[in-house]
Design a protein around this motif. Sequence first.
Motif, PDB file in Angstrom:
ATOM      1  N   LEU A   1     -29.356-118.214 -94.257  1.00 37.07           N
ATOM      2  CA  LEU A   1     -31.420-117.235 -93.668  1.00 37.07           C
ATOM      3  C   LEU A   1     -30.833-116.334 -93.142  1.00 37.07           C
ATOM      4  CD1 LEU A   1     -33.498-118.493 -92.127  1.00 37.07           C
ATOM      5  CD2 LEU A   1     -32.523-119.063 -90.079  1.00 37.07           C
ATOM      6  N   ARG A   2     -31.817-116.074 -94.024  1.00 40.68           N
ATOM      7  CA  ARG A   2     -32.278-114.450 -94.262  1.00 40.68           C
ATOM      8  C   ARG A   2     -33.347-113.823 -92.743  1.00 40.68           C
ATOM      9  NH1 ARG A   2     -31.521-112.638-100.259  1.00 40.68           N
ATOM     10  NH2 ARG A   2     -32.436-114.730-100.489  1.00 40.68           N
ATOM     11  N   GLY A   3     -32.659-113.078 -92.257  1.00 36.49           N
ATOM     12  CA  GLY A   3     -34.418-112.117 -91.353  1.00 36.49           C
ATOM     13  C   GLY A   3     -34.359-111.154 -91.060  1.00 36.49           C
ATOM     14  N   VAL A   4     -35.806-110.741 -90.993  1.00 29.51           N
ATOM     15  CA  VAL A   4     -36.313-109.199 -91.224  1.00 29.51           C
ATOM     16  C   VAL A   4     -37.376-109.263 -89.733  1.00 29.51           C
ATOM     17  CG1 VAL A   4     -38.011-109.138 -92.559  1.00 29.51           C
ATOM     18  CG2 VAL A   4     -37.363-106.820 -92.068  1.00 29.51           C
TER      19      VAL A   4
ATOM     20  N   THR B   1     -38.685 -98.962 -88.503  1.00 27.14           N
ATOM     21  CA  THR B   1     -36.932 -99.440 -88.061  1.00 27.14           C
ATOM     22  C   THR B   1     -37.451-100.507 -88.755  1.00 27.14           C
ATOM     23  OG1 THR B   1     -37.254 -97.725 -86.329  1.00 27.14           O
ATOM     24  CG2 THR B   1     -36.109 -99.699 -85.715  1.00 27.14           C
ATOM     25  N   LEU B   2     -36.062-100.853 -89.148  1.00 23.34           N
ATOM     26  CA  LEU B   2     -36.446-102.205 -89.676  1.00 23.34           C
ATOM     27  C   LEU B   2     -34.641-102.885 -88.877  1.00 23.34           C
ATOM     28  CD1 LEU B   2     -38.640-103.520 -91.583  1.00 23.34           C
ATOM     29  CD2 LEU B   2     -36.871-103.118 -93.376  1.00 23.34           C
ATOM     30  N   VAL B   3     -34.852-104.192 -88.255  1.00 25.09           N
ATOM     31  CA  VAL B   3     -33.714-104.969 -87.870  1.00 25.09           C
ATOM     32  C   VAL B   3     -33.629-105.760 -89.606  1.00 25.09           C
ATOM     33  CG1 VAL B   3     -32.276-107.157 -87.090  1.00 25.09           C
ATOM     34  CG2 VAL B   3     -33.776-104.181 -86.037  1.00 25.09           C
ATOM     35  N   GLN B   4     -32.715-105.927 -90.033  1.00 23.10           N
ATOM     36  CA  GLN B   4     -32.659-107.087 -90.998  1.00 23.10           C
ATOM     37  C   GLN B   4     -31.060-107.657 -91.611  1.00 23.10           C
ATOM     38  OE1 GLN B   4     -34.286-105.752 -94.790  1.00 23.10           O
ATOM     39  NE2 GLN B   4     -34.322-108.139 -95.727  1.00 23.10           N
ATOM     40  N   LEU B   5     -30.798-109.408 -90.875  1.00 21.22           N
ATOM     41  CA  LEU B   5     -29.628-109.779 -91.529  1.00 21.22           C
ATOM     42  C   LEU B   5     -29.499-111.102 -91.577  1.00 21.22           C
ATOM     43  CD1 LEU B   5     -28.393-109.085 -87.097  1.00 21.22           C
ATOM     44  CD2 LEU B   5     -27.440-107.985 -89.028  1.00 21.22           C
TER      45      LEU B   5
ATOM     46  N   MET C   1     -29.593-110.739 -84.227  1.00 23.41           N
ATOM     47  CA  MET C   1     -30.797-109.447 -84.227  1.00 23.41           C
ATOM     48  C   MET C   1     -31.844-109.019 -83.531  1.00 23.41           C
ATOM     49  SD  MET C   1     -33.479-111.482 -87.472  1.00 23.41           S
ATOM     50  CE  MET C   1     -34.658-110.327 -87.468  1.00 23.41           C
ATOM     51  N   LEU C   2     -31.614-109.626 -82.349  1.00 21.52           N
ATOM     52  CA  LEU C   2     -31.852-109.316 -80.770  1.00 21.52           C
ATOM     53  C   LEU C   2     -31.029-108.048 -79.802  1.00 21.52           C
ATOM     54  CD1 LEU C   2     -33.611-113.030 -78.985  1.00 21.52           C
ATOM     55  CD2 LEU C   2     -34.976-110.596 -79.391  1.00 21.52           C
ATOM     56  N   ALA C   3     -29.563-108.666 -80.500  1.00 20.79           N
ATOM     57  CA  ALA C   3     -28.749-107.975 -80.229  1.00 20.79           C
ATOM     58  C   ALA C   3     -28.708-106.463 -81.011  1.00 20.79           C
ATOM     59  CB  ALA C   3     -27.337-108.198 -80.635  1.00 20.79           C
TER      60      ALA C   3
END
Length: 327
Positions: free
Chosen positions: A274-277, A285-289, A313-315
Amino acid sequence: MSEPHVQRALRLGTRRSRLAMAQSGQVADAVRRVTGRPVELVEITTYGDTSREHLAQIGGTGVFVTALRDALLGGEVDFAVHSLKDLPTAQPDDLALAAIPKREDPRDVLVARDGLTFTELPDGARVGTGSPRRMAQLNAYARSHGLSIETVPIRGNVDTRIGYVRKGELDAVVLAAAGLTRIGRIDEVTDFLPVDMVLPAPGQGALAIECRAANTAEDAHLVAALSELDDPYTRGAVTAERSLLAALEAGCSAPVGALADLLGDGQIVKEMRLRGVVGTTDGSTLVQLSTTGPVPETYDQAMALGRELAAEMLAKGAAGLMGERAH
């Protein structure tokens, strides 16, 4: 050659757009095959179809869905077909997601002038999209690759959006591959955007077949019949994606992308990734994990995969990037 006893036609509630009608027509054919009953399409106008505001302003979540659900609960239709990405993440108790058929290509695509791909767009190219999610990722990609584009918010159906390119008002527009495939216009695509570049909306490319929950014998029979069209891998994947979206407390107008896919060696599927962004629409600014786990065998396992990635992602600061939070 009329049957001695012809069962009442099943009424399928659908939005009126060309894409919705095409999707619903394909589902109607499949339902006829599994039930042996005639199916008629009932066109329903939703708030999202009539409002001229941008989706991000009218809240996104549920604007295409509420009128269809009201028709279901009011007994005007027997079942409805939705684009899964339009569905709010909380499922009402009195309605059942009877089937999520096999997913179409989840990717986003570019339709550009002169057959251009994304990286061939000239400096200052105007790229139309109604999606903050697409804006965030396209702008981030452009920034990191030294490209200069301007993302322009647009609304309207496929004809309207591609029309902006044909008339020279925009250099390109970004659309979902699945929609173009379903209306027979995939040959107009000039570039398929890899998911490493733009993660799709949670549930993109998948349809949801919804009916009343099994409170009566007739409803229970319909739920069971429609469930034959369900694809368990697609359901597991989109459940994980939508769980991520829900855990980020984001509506479908938030700039969140997610994709769950199956990993395997050869014929054996081993794991689900599972990938999320999430990002700011200007792409700064991008948070992608991503996370990987066993292929979920239950709804709860798929939900847990989404919640786990959302927590990571919230962390990493995702909460501050989503603007308005859905209540």
